[in-house]
Each structure stands twice: as C-alpha cells, then as structure tokens.
Design a protein around this motif. Structure first.
Motif, PDB file in Angstrom:
ATOM      1  N   SER A 282       0.897  -1.221  -0.049  1.00 33.01           N
ATOM      2  CA  SER A 282       0.027   0.078  -0.010  1.00 33.01           C
ATOM      3  C   SER A 282       0.790   1.252   0.030  1.00 33.01           C
ATOM      4  CB  SER A 282      -0.836   0.190   1.091  1.00 33.01           C
ATOM      5  OG  SER A 282      -1.374   1.306   1.554  1.00 33.01           O
ATOM      6  N   ALA A 283       0.518   2.080  -1.012  1.00 37.52           N
ATOM      7  CA  ALA A 283       1.318   3.422  -1.165  1.00 37.52           C
ATOM      8  C   ALA A 283       2.834   3.388  -1.050  1.00 37.52           C
ATOM      9  CB  ALA A 283       0.928   4.206   0.099  1.00 37.52           C
ATOM     10  N   ARG A 284       3.188   2.345  -1.663  1.00 33.53           N
ATOM     11  CA  ARG A 284       4.711   1.968  -1.911  1.00 33.53           C
ATOM     12  C   ARG A 284       5.003   1.874  -3.354  1.00 33.53           C
ATOM     13  NH1 ARG A 284       9.686   3.035  -0.515  1.00 33.53           N
ATOM     14  NH2 ARG A 284      10.796   1.979  -2.033  1.00 33.53           N
ATOM     15  N   GLY A 285       5.820   2.815  -4.043  1.00 35.51           N
ATOM     16  CA  GLY A 285       5.993   2.656  -5.333  1.00 35.51           C
ATOM     17  C   GLY A 285       6.752   1.331  -5.726  1.00 35.51           C
TER      18      GLY A 285
ATOM     19  N   VAL B 146      -1.659  -4.598  -5.041  1.00 35.42           N
ATOM     20  CA  VAL B 146      -1.154  -3.236  -4.697  1.00 35.42           C
ATOM     21  C   VAL B 146      -2.600  -2.022  -4.370  1.00 35.42           C
ATOM     22  CG1 VAL B 146       0.178  -1.224  -5.575  1.00 35.42           C
ATOM     23  CG2 VAL B 146       0.917  -3.519  -6.006  1.00 35.42           C
TER      24      VAL B 146
ATOM     25  N   GLY C 213      -3.700   2.094  -3.108  1.00 35.31           N
ATOM     26  CA  GLY C 213      -3.027   3.475  -3.053  1.00 35.31           C
ATOM     27  C   GLY C 213      -4.055   4.560  -3.223  1.00 35.31           C
TER      28      GLY C 213
ATOM     29  N   VAL D 299       3.507   9.019  -4.091  1.00 37.61           N
ATOM     30  CA  VAL D 299       3.639   8.116  -4.872  1.00 37.61           C
ATOM     31  C   VAL D 299       2.371   8.165  -5.707  1.00 37.61           C
ATOM     32  CG1 VAL D 299       3.635   5.498  -4.975  1.00 37.61           C
ATOM     33  CG2 VAL D 299       4.252   6.364  -2.717  1.00 37.61           C
TER      34      VAL D 299
ATOM     35  N   LEU E  93       2.798   2.941  -8.726  1.00 36.29           N
ATOM     36  CA  LEU E  93       1.945   1.752  -8.287  1.00 36.29           C
ATOM     37  C   LEU E  93       1.603   0.678  -9.105  1.00 36.29           C
ATOM     38  CD1 LEU E  93      -0.622   3.780  -5.816  1.00 36.29           C
ATOM     39  CD2 LEU E  93       1.492   2.726  -5.017  1.00 36.29           C
TER      40      LEU E  93
ATOM     41  N   TRP F 234       4.268  -2.002 -10.430  1.00 41.83           N
ATOM     42  CA  TRP F 234       4.654  -3.463  -9.648  1.00 41.83           C
ATOM     43  C   TRP F 234       4.141  -4.463 -10.338  1.00 41.83           C
ATOM     44  CZ3 TRP F 234       7.545  -4.604  -5.677  1.00 41.83           C
ATOM     45  CH2 TRP F 234       7.549  -3.593  -4.726  1.00 41.83           C
TER      46      TRP F 234
ATOM     47  N   LEU G 247      -4.056  -3.374  -9.233  1.00 46.35           N
ATOM     48  CA  LEU G 247      -3.909  -2.132  -8.555  1.00 46.35           C
ATOM     49  C   LEU G 247      -5.239  -1.773  -8.100  1.00 46.35           C
ATOM     50  CD1 LEU G 247      -2.468   0.565  -7.541  1.00 46.35           C
ATOM     51  CD2 LEU G 247      -2.742   1.308  -9.758  1.00 46.35           C
TER      52      LEU G 247
END
Length: 267
Positions: A126-129, A201, A203, A210, A215, A218, A228
């Motif tokens: 989550s919220a991680r590129g 994923v 976000g 990010v 996102l 990934w 996503l």
C-alpha cells in the motif's frame, strides 16, 4: 527445518496480537508506515474473519519499543522482523504493508525466498512505489523542520498536534526523519527475481508521494499480479474506510489462496 523450529510462540519484540486464535486458518502480519506504529491498524481487527489471527508489527524506536534503537536501513529492519516471523510458519501467513511497511514486507518476502523458507500466501503493498534507485529529489529526511511539517500535512496521517506543537514535534521528529531516511536511501538489489507470491497493490489517487503510475509498475515485479486498487484520497487513503479495506484484503487473500492446500505456507 524441524517441526520444533516451526512451533509458533507469540513474538516477544515486534509483534502485538490483540486477538489470539488457536488453530487459526491464517496469520496476517501488518507493517506500518514511516513515523507510525501498529496503532494505524487498530480499527481493522474486528472486521477480519474470526479464524484469522492478526499480528500488528512495530518497528524499533516507538511505542513499547521506544528503548530499542531505531533501524538505520531497510536490511536491519528486515532482520528485526525476520527472526520473529520465522517462528510463525506452522500455518499459512500473509503480509500487508503500508508505505515503509510495504518496503519491509517486500524485502522480507525476498529474504525468505532467498533462504528457501516458506513464503507468504499473499503480499499486499500500500502506497509503496515499485522498486527504483534513489533520486536526488528523495530528500524529505533532510528538509528543514518547517518544510517537513508542511509536507507531512499534505501527505495526511500525522496528527495535527505533532506538527503544530513544538515540544511534541521535537519528540517525534528524530523517529520520522530516521524512517524517511531508511525509505529514501533504499536501493533494490540487482537481479532480484520477480515475486513468486500473489501480489496486490493499493493506493490513493491524490497521494503526493507515490503516483498511480509507480503503483501500477509493480506488475512487472510479480509473476502473479492481482491488480492495483486505487481509491480517492491521499497517502493515507484508508483512514476513513477500515471495513472496506479489510473486506478487500480478505477477498484478495482468498483469491490468492484458492486451490492451495489447506495447511502449510506457500513456497
């Protein structure tokens, strides 16, 4: 690995399990964001299936781990979590991490794979590129106090009193800067293979940190990408929707584990 090694005992350091479930069908480990703690997930617990055991993890330097030195880099943070999670592999388990927690969950999954240990049945980031080399603009941990407080306010998630009260800010600023430095100086290892575990994923569409493009990227890092899931909102898009998030996570885990054996962890 012997059966004695795999016999689970509650973690003595990082983990907090508010609802132990003997014979749990799944253990879900939740990793928190930079500058945060397990409390970010406190409203989630009651929404999960009754036969899931939820473990809330804290990085060193906060909460009841205030006296434990903070981890200076992602590798040390993974070390800290690793030694406790390897004790929980007597049944299926899964990881969900937000922001810095997503980085920790991703790197821990890679570490387990490299060691030939059981892998999580599902990974949620989550919220991680997606992985990339650090950029010159990755400098939030070096911002002057006033600029950093403004940036954190735009991100959302930080209590206003932390940003507005000088004494409270001085108490929390070192931990926040340490965590941001950990995230911003991390570099992916060359030739890291794509994840073999199912990956979902999450976000916020208005996240100032990010972008949706990072996102979505990934997908190229996973053999089984479950998609996503983008929401209206900022970096902390999930704050107002705990039940919705838990429902979606539950669905994603069940999709990931459909057709798997009932016992044991994914390999």
């Amino acid at each position: 690995m012997t059966s004695n090694t795999l016999r689970f005992r509650p973690p003595a350091g990082a983990g907090h399990c508010p609802r132990p479930v003997p014979g749990a069908a799944l253990r879900l480990f939740l990793f928190h964001h930079a500058g945060g703690s397990h409390l970010v997930y406190r409203d989630w617990i009651t929404h999960f299936p009754a036969d899931w055991e939820i473990h809330l993890l804290d990085a060193p330097g906060r909460g009841r781990l205030t006296d434990v030195p903070a981890c200076a880099d992602a590798e040390r943070l993974v070390d800290f979590f690793h030694d406790e999670i390897v004790l929980a592999m007597d049944r299926p388990f899964a990881f969900f991490g937000h922001s810095m927690g997503g980085l920790a969950a991703y790197e821990l999954t890679n570490r387990l794979a490299a060691e030939g240990l059981p892998l999580p049945a599902w990974l949620g980031l989550s919220a991680r590129g997606a992985p990339r080399q650090p950029l010159p603009t990755d400098n939030r941990h070096r911002m002057p106090d006033a600029e950093l407080r403004r940036h954190l306010a735009r991100m959302g998630g930080t209590p206003p009193e932390v940003l507005e009260d000088p004494d409270i800010w001085q108490l929390f600023a070192p931990m926040i800067r340490n965590d941001l430095r950990l995230v911003e100086t991390w570099s992916p290892r060359p030739h890291t293979p794509p994840l073999s575990v199912p990956l979902s994923v999450f976000g916020g569409a208005d996240d100032v940190v990010v972008s949706p493009e990072r996102l979505a990227a990934w997908e190229q890092y996973a053999q089984r990408f479950l998609g996503l899931h983008l929401f209206d909102g900022d970096h902390f898009y999930f704050r107002s929707r705990p039940a919705e998030m838990v429902r979606l996570i539950t669905e994603q885990v069940r999709t990931a584990t459909a057709g798997r054996p009932a016992t044991g962890a994914a390999r």
